[in-house]
Design a protein around this motif. Structure first.
Motif, PDB file in Angstrom:
ATOM      1  N   THR A   1       1.483  -1.680  -8.945  1.00  0.00           N
ATOM      2  CA  THR A   1       0.515  -2.299  -7.511  1.00  0.00           C
ATOM      3  C   THR A   1       1.261  -1.775  -6.550  1.00  0.00           C
ATOM      4  O   THR A   1       0.388  -1.456  -5.304  1.00  0.00           O
ATOM      5  CB  THR A   1       0.827  -3.855  -7.988  1.00  0.00           C
ATOM      6  N   ALA A   2       2.917  -0.969  -6.550  1.00  0.00           N
ATOM      7  CA  ALA A   2       3.052  -0.693  -4.790  1.00  0.00           C
ATOM      8  C   ALA A   2       2.700   0.739  -5.051  1.00  0.00           C
ATOM      9  O   ALA A   2       3.637   1.257  -3.999  1.00  0.00           O
ATOM     10  CB  ALA A   2       4.265  -0.938  -4.788  1.00  0.00           C
ATOM     11  N   GLY A   3       1.867   1.099  -5.908  1.00  0.00           N
ATOM     12  CA  GLY A   3       1.936   2.339  -5.457  1.00  0.00           C
ATOM     13  C   GLY A   3       3.017   3.452  -6.847  1.00  0.00           C
ATOM     14  O   GLY A   3       3.295   4.871  -6.014  1.00  0.00           O
ATOM     15  N   VAL A   4       3.797   2.589  -7.888  1.00  0.00           N
ATOM     16  CA  VAL A   4       4.534   3.689  -8.449  1.00  0.00           C
ATOM     17  C   VAL A   4       4.667   4.081  -9.692  1.00  0.00           C
ATOM     18  O   VAL A   4       3.764   2.671 -10.221  1.00  0.00           O
ATOM     19  CB  VAL A   4       5.877   2.940  -7.607  1.00  0.00           C
TER      20      VAL A   4
ATOM     21  N   PHE B   1       2.640  -7.030  -0.400  1.00  0.00           N
ATOM     22  CA  PHE B   1       2.570  -8.063   0.141  1.00  0.00           C
ATOM     23  C   PHE B   1       2.390  -7.020   2.172  1.00  0.00           C
ATOM     24  O   PHE B   1       1.278  -7.336   2.205  1.00  0.00           O
ATOM     25  CB  PHE B   1       3.463  -9.313   1.034  1.00  0.00           C
ATOM     26  N   ALA B   2       2.491  -6.066   1.943  1.00  0.00           N
ATOM     27  CA  ALA B   2       2.520  -6.071   3.504  1.00  0.00           C
ATOM     28  C   ALA B   2       1.432  -5.151   3.294  1.00  0.00           C
ATOM     29  O   ALA B   2       0.627  -4.462   4.356  1.00  0.00           O
ATOM     30  CB  ALA B   2       4.058  -4.271   3.755  1.00  0.00           C
ATOM     31  N   GLN B   3       0.802  -4.214   2.393  1.00  0.00           N
ATOM     32  CA  GLN B   3       0.249  -3.675   1.939  1.00  0.00           C
ATOM     33  C   GLN B   3      -1.508  -4.620   1.527  1.00  0.00           C
ATOM     34  O   GLN B   3      -2.558  -4.323   2.396  1.00  0.00           O
ATOM     35  CB  GLN B   3       0.004  -3.161   0.516  1.00  0.00           C
ATOM     36  N   HIS B   4      -1.391  -5.410   0.812  1.00  0.00           N
ATOM     37  CA  HIS B   4      -2.522  -6.674   1.124  1.00  0.00           C
ATOM     38  C   HIS B   4      -2.208  -7.462   2.008  1.00  0.00           C
ATOM     39  O   HIS B   4      -3.404  -8.197   2.456  1.00  0.00           O
ATOM     40  CB  HIS B   4      -1.866  -7.633   0.234  1.00  0.00           C
ATOM     41  N   ALA B   5      -1.729  -7.593   3.003  1.00  0.00           N
ATOM     42  CA  ALA B   5      -1.996  -8.452   4.350  1.00  0.00           C
ATOM     43  C   ALA B   5      -3.391  -7.776   4.668  1.00  0.00           C
ATOM     44  O   ALA B   5      -2.325  -6.867   5.402  1.00  0.00           O
ATOM     45  CB  ALA B   5      -0.401  -8.992   4.985  1.00  0.00           C
TER      46      ALA B   5
ATOM     47  N   GLN C   1       3.627 -13.081   8.908  1.00  0.00           N
ATOM     48  CA  GLN C   1       4.484 -13.173   8.083  1.00  0.00           C
ATOM     49  C   GLN C   1       4.975 -12.426   7.061  1.00  0.00           C
ATOM     50  O   GLN C   1       6.416 -13.057   6.795  1.00  0.00           O
ATOM     51  CB  GLN C   1       3.384 -13.968   7.345  1.00  0.00           C
ATOM     52  N   VAL C   2       4.548 -11.199   6.641  1.00  0.00           N
ATOM     53  CA  VAL C   2       5.463 -10.322   6.560  1.00  0.00           C
ATOM     54  C   VAL C   2       6.267  -9.408   6.925  1.00  0.00           C
ATOM     55  O   VAL C   2       7.226  -9.343   6.482  1.00  0.00           O
ATOM     56  CB  VAL C   2       4.318  -9.380   5.903  1.00  0.00           C
TER      57      VAL C   2
ATOM     58  N   THR D   1      -4.799 -11.194  -3.028  1.00  0.00           N
ATOM     59  CA  THR D   1      -4.695 -12.598  -2.374  1.00  0.00           C
ATOM     60  C   THR D   1      -3.751 -13.207  -2.038  1.00  0.00           C
ATOM     61  O   THR D   1      -2.427 -13.790  -1.848  1.00  0.00           O
ATOM     62  CB  THR D   1      -5.708 -13.757  -2.546  1.00  0.00           C
ATOM     63  N   LEU D   2      -3.166 -13.024  -0.177  1.00  0.00           N
ATOM     64  CA  LEU D   2      -1.936 -13.381   0.294  1.00  0.00           C
ATOM     65  C   LEU D   2      -3.149 -13.997   1.782  1.00  0.00           C
ATOM     66  O   LEU D   2      -2.677 -15.681   1.557  1.00  0.00           O
ATOM     67  CB  LEU D   2      -1.728 -12.327   1.608  1.00  0.00           C
ATOM     68  N   ASP D   3      -4.125 -14.371   2.527  1.00  0.00           N
ATOM     69  CA  ASP D   3      -4.342 -15.569   2.902  1.00  0.00           C
ATOM     70  C   ASP D   3      -5.888 -16.241   2.490  1.00  0.00           C
ATOM     71  O   ASP D   3      -6.153 -16.267   2.061  1.00  0.00           O
ATOM     72  CB  ASP D   3      -5.461 -14.634   3.960  1.00  0.00           C
TER      73      ASP D   3
END
Length: 444
Positions: free
Chosen positions: A42-45, A117-121, A129-130, A246-248
């Motif tokens: 998910t993080a690209g690794v 979280f930073a990618q998806h916010a 928040q992130v 989904t974060l928000d």
């Protein structure tokens, strides 16, 4: 070497990651690292290999023992890895030791989740928040992280954070400056979040005044909550098959038998959700706290033991935010992927749970009915006769969002047959009419 960064490089090729974990004796490494692999992707690794050490507890200085550290260095080189991902939250000393030993970036579980979280916010609140969670995590780990801090501050450097007259001395080290600026940025973020949360609270109060039942979707990440929200309400929330999509929180409505219900999709939970995120996303998780009913969604296609583990993780977080006492309905989703025998096993394990498929629509009618039954005692059927010169009464009635089954103009006024929340019936008492009067308003 950027000790605190978790950025992935640009380009089509993902970073190559070596996974590392310390596990108790007897634990299956492949099974235990399955979630870390999914987080990495998910993080690209791209996970290319893993190293596991079985021991009672991690080494306080190097995380793994000396012998395993040598094995780790060899494995890292053989795999041509570019980053080490550790399935634990490392202490600053452990992280520095591993970085120095491998001459490589070391990203622990908390950093990895923060990066996702930073990618998806998407919303301003989510991004704040992130950033707050990242700064609070990095504060005790700062060691030459000035450039990383500048990126978190939005590229503004010292100008955006501010120094303060008289607070800098000629002998102040760069590390002390970094920490002081980070603390100031944390204070700014908390202040801005308080303002954003004030707006959210206003919206919540507005929904509360409408007396419309509120349902919150809660569950482990990637169990299909957003797909279920779309299926129930006709919304078009993103449903990418990846963790923490989904974060928000997203709130939509659906109607059943003339009654309106609010459904809110919230951030997905996970085992060992970092404390910084539980605290940082408190306002998002509070959407669950203010609900009248929680639909706890689980993935029925998973092994029974994994469902139980994920369910326990979600219940733990619900308890941490004070939502442990709310009414809960367990919903087994993705039932379209389960064999008849598997469905029977699920029914034996969770006899009260509804089995649904948000993709095919199976079981959604029963789910809507179950939600309606939960709130059946909140509505009283009434008949009102409102004089034409008191139109504001009708406006107030519609503002409640209550089901209006009939509206008819008569000589005496507007005849309305509606279902009102019990607490609001008294407000409209002067306009109540009996059944016989409703049939013949002139006799009222």
């Amino acid at each position: 070497m950027a000790g605190g960064g978790t950025e992935t490089r640009a380009g089509p090729e993902p970073e190559r990651g070596l996974l590392l974990a310390v596990l108790p004796q007897g634990a299956d490494g492949d099974e235990e690292l399955a979630e870390l692999r999914e987080l990495a992707r998910t993080a690209g690794v791209a996970p290319v290999a893993h190293v596991v050490q079985h021991r009672v507890r991690a080494d306080p200085r190097s995380y793994v023992g000396k012998g395993k550290l040598e094995e780790l260095k060899a494995a890292y080189g053989d795999a041509q890895a570019e980053v080490l991902l550790v399935d634990d939250e490392l202490q600053p000393t452990q992280q520095r030791t591993l970085e120095d030993a491998l001459s490589a970036r070391v990203v622990d579980r908390t950093q990895l989740i923060l990066d996702i979280f930073a990618q998806h916010a998407v919303s301003a609140e989510g991004k704040l928040q992130v950033e707050l969670a990242q700064l609070e995590y990095n504060l005790p780990r700062m060691r030459g992280m000035w450039k990383h801090l500048e990126r978190q501050a939005g590229g503004g450097g010292t100008a955006s954070v501010g120094g303060g007259v008289g607070t800098r001395g000629p002998g102040e080290s760069q590390l002390e400056t970094d920490r002081r600026l980070a603390n100031r940025r944390i204070t700014q973020l908390r202040r801005r979040l308080r303002g954003v949360r004030g707006h959210r609270e206003t919206r919540r109060k507005s929904r509360s005044r409408s007396s419309t039942p509120t349902v919150a979707l809660a569950g482990y990440t990637n169990v299909g909550k957003s797909t279920l929200l779309n299926a129930l309400t006709g919304a078009e929330v993103s449903v990418e098959n990846r963790l923490f999509e989904t974060l928000d929180p997203t709130t939509r409505t659906f109607e059943h038998e003339g009654k309106r219900y609010l459904v809110t999709d919230t951030v997905g939970f996970i085992r060992r959700l970092p404390t910084q995120l539980v605290e940082g996303f408190a306002s998002t998780l509070e959407e669950t706290l203010v609900a009248d009913l929680v639909l706890h969604v689980v993935d029925g296609s998973l092994p029974t033991a994994q469902i139980a583990e994920q369910r326990a993780a979600v219940e733990t977080v619900l308890g941490e935010i004070g939502a442990g006492d709310l009414p809960v309905e367990l919903v087994v989703n993705k039932i379209d992927r389960v064999t008849p025998a598997g469905r029977e096993r699920l029914a034996n394990h969770y006899p009260e749970a509804l089995q649904v498929s948000a993709v095919t629509g199976e079981g959604l009618g029963e789910l809507r009915q179950r939600i309606a039954e939960r709130f059946s005692d909140r509505f009283d059927e009434v008949r009102l006769l409102v004089p034409y010169d008191e139109g504001r009464v009708l406006s107030d009635l519609y503002a409640l969002g209550a089901p209006i089954d009939e509206r008819r103009d008569t000589e005496e006024g507007v005849l309305v047959r509606a279902r009102l929340p019990g607490r609001d019936v008294r407000r409209f008492a002067p306009y109540l009419v009996a059944e016989s009067s409703a049939e013949d308003p002139s006799s009222a």
